[in-house]
Design a protein around this motif. Sequence first.
Motif, PDB file in Angstrom:
ATOM      1  N   LEU A  21       0.828  -1.210   0.000  1.00 29.60           N
ATOM      2  CA  LEU A  21       0.000   0.000   0.000  1.00 29.60           C
ATOM      3  C   LEU A  21       0.860   1.258   0.000  1.00 29.60           C
ATOM      4  O   LEU A  21       0.574   2.221  -0.716  1.00 29.60           O
ATOM      5  N   LEU A  22       1.902   1.278   0.805  1.00 22.38           N
ATOM      6  CA  LEU A  22       2.777   2.450   0.850  1.00 22.38           C
ATOM      7  C   LEU A  22       3.503   2.650  -0.480  1.00 22.38           C
ATOM      8  O   LEU A  22       3.664   3.782  -0.944  1.00 22.38           O
ATOM      9  N   ALA A  23       3.920   1.547  -1.106  1.00 14.22           N
ATOM     10  CA  ALA A  23       4.577   1.655  -2.414  1.00 14.22           C
ATOM     11  C   ALA A  23       3.597   2.166  -3.464  1.00 14.22           C
ATOM     12  O   ALA A  23       3.947   3.018  -4.292  1.00 14.22           O
ATOM     13  N   MET A  24       2.358   1.693  -3.422  1.00  9.95           N
ATOM     14  CA  MET A  24       1.346   2.142  -4.382  1.00  9.95           C
ATOM     15  C   MET A  24       1.073   3.642  -4.225  1.00  9.95           C
ATOM     16  O   MET A  24       0.972   4.365  -5.223  1.00  9.95           O
ATOM     17  N   ALA A  25       0.985   4.116  -2.995  1.00 13.38           N
ATOM     18  CA  ALA A  25       0.762   5.544  -2.758  1.00 13.38           C
ATOM     19  C   ALA A  25       1.968   6.361  -3.226  1.00 13.38           C
ATOM     20  O   ALA A  25       1.815   7.404  -3.869  1.00 13.38           O
ATOM     21  N   GLY A  26       3.166   5.875  -2.929  1.00 18.20           N
ATOM     22  CA  GLY A  26       4.374   6.588  -3.352  1.00 18.20           C
ATOM     23  C   GLY A  26       4.488   6.689  -4.860  1.00 18.20           C
ATOM     24  O   GLY A  26       4.813   7.750  -5.404  1.00 18.20           O
ATOM     25  N   LEU A  27       4.204   5.597  -5.543  1.00 20.61           N
ATOM     26  CA  LEU A  27       4.254   5.608  -7.007  1.00 20.61           C
ATOM     27  C   LEU A  27       3.175   6.516  -7.588  1.00 20.61           C
ATOM     28  O   LEU A  27       3.394   7.194  -8.583  1.00 20.61           O
ATOM     29  N   GLY A  28       2.009   6.530  -6.961  1.00 18.46           N
ATOM     30  CA  GLY A  28       0.936   7.405  -7.426  1.00 18.46           C
ATOM     31  C   GLY A  28       1.318   8.873  -7.311  1.00 18.46           C
ATOM     32  O   GLY A  28       1.049   9.670  -8.215  1.00 18.46           O
ATOM     33  N   PHE A  29       1.961   9.245  -6.207  1.00 15.74           N
ATOM     34  CA  PHE A  29       2.413  10.631  -6.052  1.00 15.74           C
ATOM     35  C   PHE A  29       3.550  10.951  -7.015  1.00 15.74           C
ATOM     36  O   PHE A  29       3.656  12.056  -7.525  1.00 15.74           O
ATOM     37  N   ARG A  30       4.406   9.979  -7.270  1.00 16.35           N
ATOM     38  CA  ARG A  30       5.546  10.184  -8.179  1.00 16.35           C
ATOM     39  C   ARG A  30       5.092  10.458  -9.612  1.00 16.35           C
ATOM     40  O   ARG A  30       5.734  11.203 -10.337  1.00 16.35           O
ATOM     41  N   GLN A  31       3.972   9.877 -10.013  1.00 20.14           N
ATOM     42  CA  GLN A  31       3.508   9.983 -11.396  1.00 20.14           C
ATOM     43  C   GLN A  31       2.518  11.129 -11.616  1.00 20.14           C
ATOM     44  O   GLN A  31       1.884  11.191 -12.652  1.00 20.14           O
ATOM     45  N   ARG A  32       2.377  12.031 -10.663  1.00 18.04           N
ATOM     46  CA  ARG A  32       1.430  13.142 -10.823  1.00 18.04           C
ATOM     47  C   ARG A  32       2.047  14.265 -11.609  1.00 18.04           C
ATOM     48  O   ARG A  32       3.165  14.629 -11.324  1.00 18.04           O
ATOM     49  N   PRO A  33       1.380  14.926 -12.547  1.00 16.07           N
ATOM     50  CA  PRO A  33       0.160  14.469 -13.207  1.00 16.07           C
ATOM     51  C   PRO A  33       0.480  13.348 -14.183  1.00 16.07           C
ATOM     52  O   PRO A  33       1.513  13.354 -14.831  1.00 16.07           O
ATOM     53  N   ARG A  34      -0.404  12.405 -14.283  1.00 15.48           N
ATOM     54  CA  ARG A  34      -0.178  11.217 -15.114  1.00 15.48           C
ATOM     55  C   ARG A  34      -0.212  11.544 -16.608  1.00 15.48           C
ATOM     56  O   ARG A  34       0.568  11.023 -17.385  1.00 15.48           O
ATOM     57  N   LEU A  35      -1.136  12.407 -17.004  1.00 15.87           N
ATOM     58  CA  LEU A  35      -1.289  12.784 -18.407  1.00 15.87           C
ATOM     59  C   LEU A  35      -1.536  14.287 -18.468  1.00 15.87           C
ATOM     60  O   LEU A  35      -2.341  14.808 -17.698  1.00 15.87           O
ATOM     61  N   ALA A  36      -0.824  14.974 -19.347  1.00 14.24           N
ATOM     62  CA  ALA A  36      -1.012  16.420 -19.491  1.00 14.24           C
ATOM     63  C   ALA A  36      -0.862  16.798 -20.957  1.00 14.24           C
ATOM     64  O   ALA A  36      -0.174  16.125 -21.721  1.00 14.24           O
ATOM     65  N   VAL A  37      -1.523  17.879 -21.325  1.00 11.37           N
ATOM     66  CA  VAL A  37      -1.379  18.452 -22.655  1.00 11.37           C
ATOM     67  C   VAL A  37      -0.926  19.888 -22.457  1.00 11.37           C
ATOM     68  O   VAL A  37      -1.566  20.659 -21.743  1.00 11.37           O
ATOM     69  N   VAL A  38       0.211  20.228 -23.059  1.00 13.42           N
ATOM     70  CA  VAL A  38       0.777  21.569 -22.949  1.00 13.42           C
ATOM     71  C   VAL A  38       0.559  22.273 -24.284  1.00 13.42           C
ATOM     72  O   VAL A  38       0.968  21.777 -25.329  1.00 13.42           O
ATOM     73  N   ALA A  39      -0.087  23.432 -24.209  1.00 14.89           N
ATOM     74  CA  ALA A  39      -0.360  24.191 -25.431  1.00 14.89           C
ATOM     75  C   ALA A  39       0.938  24.714 -26.017  1.00 14.89           C
ATOM     76  O   ALA A  39       1.923  24.921 -25.325  1.00 14.89           O
ATOM     77  N   GLY A  40       0.940  24.915 -27.270  1.00 12.71           N
ATOM     78  CA  GLY A  40       2.107  25.425 -27.977  1.00 12.71           C
ATOM     79  C   GLY A  40       1.954  25.086 -29.438  1.00 12.71           C
ATOM     80  O   GLY A  40       0.914  24.627 -29.886  1.00 12.71           O
ATOM     81  N   GLU A  41       3.012  25.302 -30.177  1.00 10.85           N
ATOM     82  CA  GLU A  41       2.971  24.971 -31.590  1.00 10.85           C
ATOM     83  C   GLU A  41       4.113  24.042 -31.899  1.00 10.85           C
ATOM     84  O   GLU A  41       5.251  24.489 -31.967  1.00 10.85           O
ATOM     85  N   PRO A  42       3.960  22.789 -32.029  1.00  8.98           N
ATOM     86  CA  PRO A  42       2.725  22.036 -31.882  1.00  8.98           C
ATOM     87  C   PRO A  42       2.426  21.762 -30.409  1.00  8.98           C
ATOM     88  O   PRO A  42       3.328  21.814 -29.570  1.00  8.98           O
ATOM     89  N   PRO A  43       1.175  21.404 -30.075  1.00  8.03           N
ATOM     90  CA  PRO A  43       0.876  21.034 -28.685  1.00  8.03           C
ATOM     91  C   PRO A  43       1.607  19.737 -28.343  1.00  8.03           C
ATOM     92  O   PRO A  43       1.909  18.931 -29.225  1.00  8.03           O
ATOM     93  N   ARG A  44       1.898  19.554 -27.068  1.00 11.75           N
ATOM     94  CA  ARG A  44       2.625  18.359 -26.621  1.00 11.75           C
ATOM     95  C   ARG A  44       1.796  17.594 -25.592  1.00 11.75           C
ATOM     96  O   ARG A  44       1.215  18.200 -24.705  1.00 11.75           O
ATOM     97  N   MET A  45       1.778  16.279 -25.727  1.00  9.62           N
ATOM     98  CA  MET A  45       1.173  15.419 -24.727  1.00  9.62           C
ATOM     99  C   MET A  45       2.302  14.892 -23.858  1.00  9.62           C
ATOM    100  O   MET A  45       3.276  14.335 -24.368  1.00  9.62           O
ATOM    101  N   VAL A  46       2.186  15.079 -22.555  1.00 13.56           N
ATOM    102  CA  VAL A  46       3.223  14.639 -21.611  1.00 13.56           C
ATOM    103  C   VAL A  46       2.644  13.510 -20.768  1.00 13.56           C
ATOM    104  O   VAL A  46       1.604  13.677 -20.129  1.00 13.56           O
TER     105      VAL A  46
END
Length: 158
Positions: free
Chosen positions: A57-82
């Motif tokens: 459970l502690l490892a799962m919580a730690g990994l969840g915090f480490r991967q925040r944000p899991r998916l992001a889109v940054v505007a720009g030209e071209p836009p980037r998915m992170v």
Amino acid sequence: MNPDLPAPNSPADRLSWSTPAPALIAVAVGGVAMAVATFFAADGPSRLLVGLAALGLLAMAGLGFRQRPRLAVVAGEPPRMVVRGLLRPREYVPTQIVRARIVGYRRLGRKMPMVEIDVVDDEGERLLIFGRWDLGADPTAVYEDLVGAMRLSRDKTS
């Protein structure tokens, strides 16, 4: 710089999705409670099993915090998915996205929607799958936002 456009990396030019922090905190608290319970277990096998569950459970919580944000889109030209993973974030531009779609997977007797994204990068092809736990939001809504923000044509999605 155009004053009508938001400053780079401001919240206005970034969409992001991640596991909700309260959910991760609840998992961490459960792990701590189980770690404390380990000391009150009566015999060795019980201590081992409860201790391993607490560690998981502690490892799962730690990994969840480490991967925040899991998916992001940054505007720009071209836009980037992170996409944030365990080791490092990876960035993809629209030309690297082969296909994005919503797929229903059967889980616990129910059909759950998940976002599937096929991407190509220097290391080859990848299949990225995001569910409600990863995104903290309805995958169907995230898909619609992602397609719009990345300016993907509907013929690239299915």
